[in-house]
Design a protein around this motif. Structure first.
Motif, short mmCIF file in Angstrom:
data_model
loop_
_atom_site.label_atom_id
_atom_site.label_comp_id
_atom_site.label_asym_id
_atom_site.label_seq_id
_atom_site.Cartn_x
_atom_site.Cartn_y
_atom_site.Cartn_z
N LYS A 32 14.10 27.66 -15.74
CA LYS A 32 13.62 26.27 -15.76
C LYS A 32 12.16 26.16 -16.18
O LYS A 32 11.69 25.07 -16.49
N LYS A 33 11.44 27.25 -16.19
CA LYS A 33 10.03 27.20 -16.58
C LYS A 33 9.93 26.92 -18.08
O LYS A 33 10.69 27.47 -18.88
N TYR A 34 8.98 26.10 -18.44
CA TYR A 34 8.88 25.67 -19.84
C TYR A 34 7.42 25.51 -20.26
O TYR A 34 6.51 25.48 -19.43
N PHE A 35 7.22 25.39 -21.56
CA PHE A 35 5.90 25.06 -22.09
C PHE A 35 6.06 23.88 -23.04
O PHE A 35 7.14 23.60 -23.56
N ASP A 36 4.97 23.16 -23.26
CA ASP A 36 4.97 21.99 -24.12
C ASP A 36 4.65 22.38 -25.55
O ASP A 36 3.81 23.25 -25.80
N ILE A 37 5.33 21.72 -26.49
CA ILE A 37 4.98 21.86 -27.90
C ILE A 37 4.03 20.71 -28.23
O ILE A 37 4.42 19.54 -28.23
N THR A 38 2.79 21.02 -28.47
CA THR A 38 1.76 20.01 -28.65
C THR A 38 2.08 19.06 -29.80
O THR A 38 1.84 17.85 -29.72
N VAL A 39 2.65 19.58 -30.86
CA VAL A 39 2.85 18.80 -32.08
C VAL A 39 3.79 17.62 -31.87
O VAL A 39 3.52 16.51 -32.33
N ASN A 40 4.92 17.84 -31.20
CA ASN A 40 5.91 16.76 -31.11
C ASN A 40 6.23 16.33 -29.68
O ASN A 40 7.10 15.47 -29.47
N HIS B 179 7.78 17.84 -27.39
CA HIS B 179 8.98 18.43 -26.81
C HIS B 179 8.60 19.60 -25.90
O HIS B 179 7.48 20.11 -25.94
N THR B 180 9.54 20.01 -25.09
CA THR B 180 9.34 21.18 -24.24
C THR B 180 10.38 22.24 -24.61
O THR B 180 11.46 21.92 -25.11
N VAL B 181 10.01 23.48 -24.36
CA VAL B 181 10.91 24.62 -24.61
C VAL B 181 10.82 25.53 -23.41
O VAL B 181 9.73 25.88 -22.96
N THR B 182 11.96 25.91 -22.86
CA THR B 182 11.93 26.86 -21.76
C THR B 182 11.56 28.23 -22.31
O THR B 182 11.93 28.59 -23.43
N TYR B 183 10.81 28.98 -21.52
CA TYR B 183 10.43 30.33 -21.94
C TYR B 183 11.67 31.16 -22.22
O TYR B 183 11.68 32.02 -23.12
N ASN B 184 12.74 30.91 -21.47
CA ASN B 184 13.96 31.69 -21.62
C ASN B 184 14.62 31.48 -22.97
O ASN B 184 15.34 32.35 -23.47
N LYS B 185 14.39 30.29 -23.58
CA LYS B 185 15.00 29.98 -24.88
C LYS B 185 14.03 30.16 -26.04
O LYS B 185 14.41 29.93 -27.19
N ALA B 186 12.80 30.53 -25.74
CA ALA B 186 11.82 30.75 -26.80
C ALA B 186 11.98 32.17 -27.31
O ALA B 186 11.48 33.12 -26.71
N THR B 187 12.71 32.32 -28.40
CA THR B 187 13.04 33.64 -28.94
C THR B 187 12.87 33.66 -30.45
O THR B 187 12.77 32.61 -31.09
N ILE B 188 12.85 34.85 -31.01
CA ILE B 188 12.90 35.03 -32.46
C ILE B 188 13.96 36.08 -32.76
O ILE B 188 14.30 36.90 -31.89
N PRO B 189 14.50 36.09 -33.97
CA PRO B 189 15.50 37.11 -34.31
C PRO B 189 14.88 38.48 -34.56
O PRO B 189 13.90 38.60 -35.29
N THR B 190 15.42 39.47 -33.91
CA THR B 190 15.03 40.86 -34.17
C THR B 190 16.29 41.72 -34.11
O THR B 190 17.26 41.36 -33.44
#
Length: 269
Positions: free
Chosen positions: A79-87, A89-100
């Motif tokens: 449930k922890k999240y951070f704010d996207i300053t530009v728009n 919106h919020t994104v949970t840290y758990n869903k903040a990923t990149i492909p590797t």
């Protein structure tokens, strides 16, 4: 040879592999970023690949999701999240990923993250008196987080502002192009991402140790803020540690870095 020596030897071997694949594949990774996220034709993004690649080594095999901030930092709290300053919106840290790929994710990057976690766990007992080599590994870890955020920001679309008016013209722009106080051109963005990727291949970080500040903390909550290619702040309560690092600025004395960091912290935090 002690267990710690064996573990450190294994980590250094994997970091050599990581630095090597970054140097060899920097061009192919940046070409993918340019053709899929930066290049625009008739004001529209043109994607040239239907598949994802590893944003570390460029492989398109066995693609997984690498967390930008390791899950242990935020205690796997979905449930922890951070704010996207530009728009807004919020994104949970758990869903903040990149492909590797699975190798870069589960073996190479994970080895560094496990080492950092152990370092922090043991650090309080040593009053966080890290040696020069440990400090350089912490710096490498923080630089990896910055690079991963840069990839997220170039691959994630602006969409519509939260609770704001839909702007069709901007809807498919990458977040990176719209970052406040940056004013980056597409060419500058690509150059910044390329540099951040190459930075991970640099072995010696000794010139940057005065740019890293480490604090004890009694705060009970995880905190984070970050400005791409500028600075990052992480507060990890379970290890009673907080970190502030300037990605580009170098300081002759930590007192100067501390004064500047506190100005930022008092303004943002």
């Amino acid at each position: 040879m002690s267990n710690n020596s064996v573990e450190l030897k294994g980590l250094n071997a994997k970091l050599r592999i990581l630095r090597g694949i970054i140097r060899r594949n920097n061009l192919s990774v940046m070409e993918f970023v340019y053709h899929n996220y930066v290049l625009r034709v008739n004001e529209e993004v043109v994607k040239n690949n239907e598949y994802l690649i590893c944003m570390v080594c460029g492989s398109h095999l066995n693609i997984t999701r690498e967390h930008i901030i390791p899950r242990w930092c935020f205690r796997k709290d979905t449930k922890k999240y951070f704010d996207i300053t530009v728009n807004g919106h919020t994104v949970t840290y758990n869903k903040a990923t990149i492909p590797t790929c699975s190798t870069c994710n589960a073996e190479l990057l994970n080895s560094l993250e496990r080492y950092i976690q152990k370092l922090f766990h043991e650090g309080f007992e040593k009053d966080f008196a890290f040696n020069i080599f440990e400090l350089q590994h912490i710096i490498r870890w923080l630089e990896t987080i910055d690079y991963k955020f840069q990839i997220m920001n170039i691959s994630k679309k602006f969409l519509s502002p939260k609770n704001g008016k839909h702007i069709p013209y901007l809807s498919d722009f990458p977040l990176y192009l719209l970052l406040p106080n940056k004013g980056y051109s597409p060419a500058k963005i690509l150059s910044t991402i390329r540099y951040a990727h190459k930075r991970l291949a640099v072995k010696d970080k000794a010139n940057h140790v005065n740019s890293l500040l480490i604090f004890k903390t009694s705060n009970q909550h995880f905190h984070f803020f970050h400005t791409i290619d500028d600075f990052i702040f992480l507060e990890i309560p379970q290890y009673k540690i907080a970190l502030f690092y300037f990605f580009k600025e170098q300081f002759k004395e930590t007192t100067v870095a501390y004064k500047k960091a506190m100005e930022v912290i008092n303004k943002v935090y």
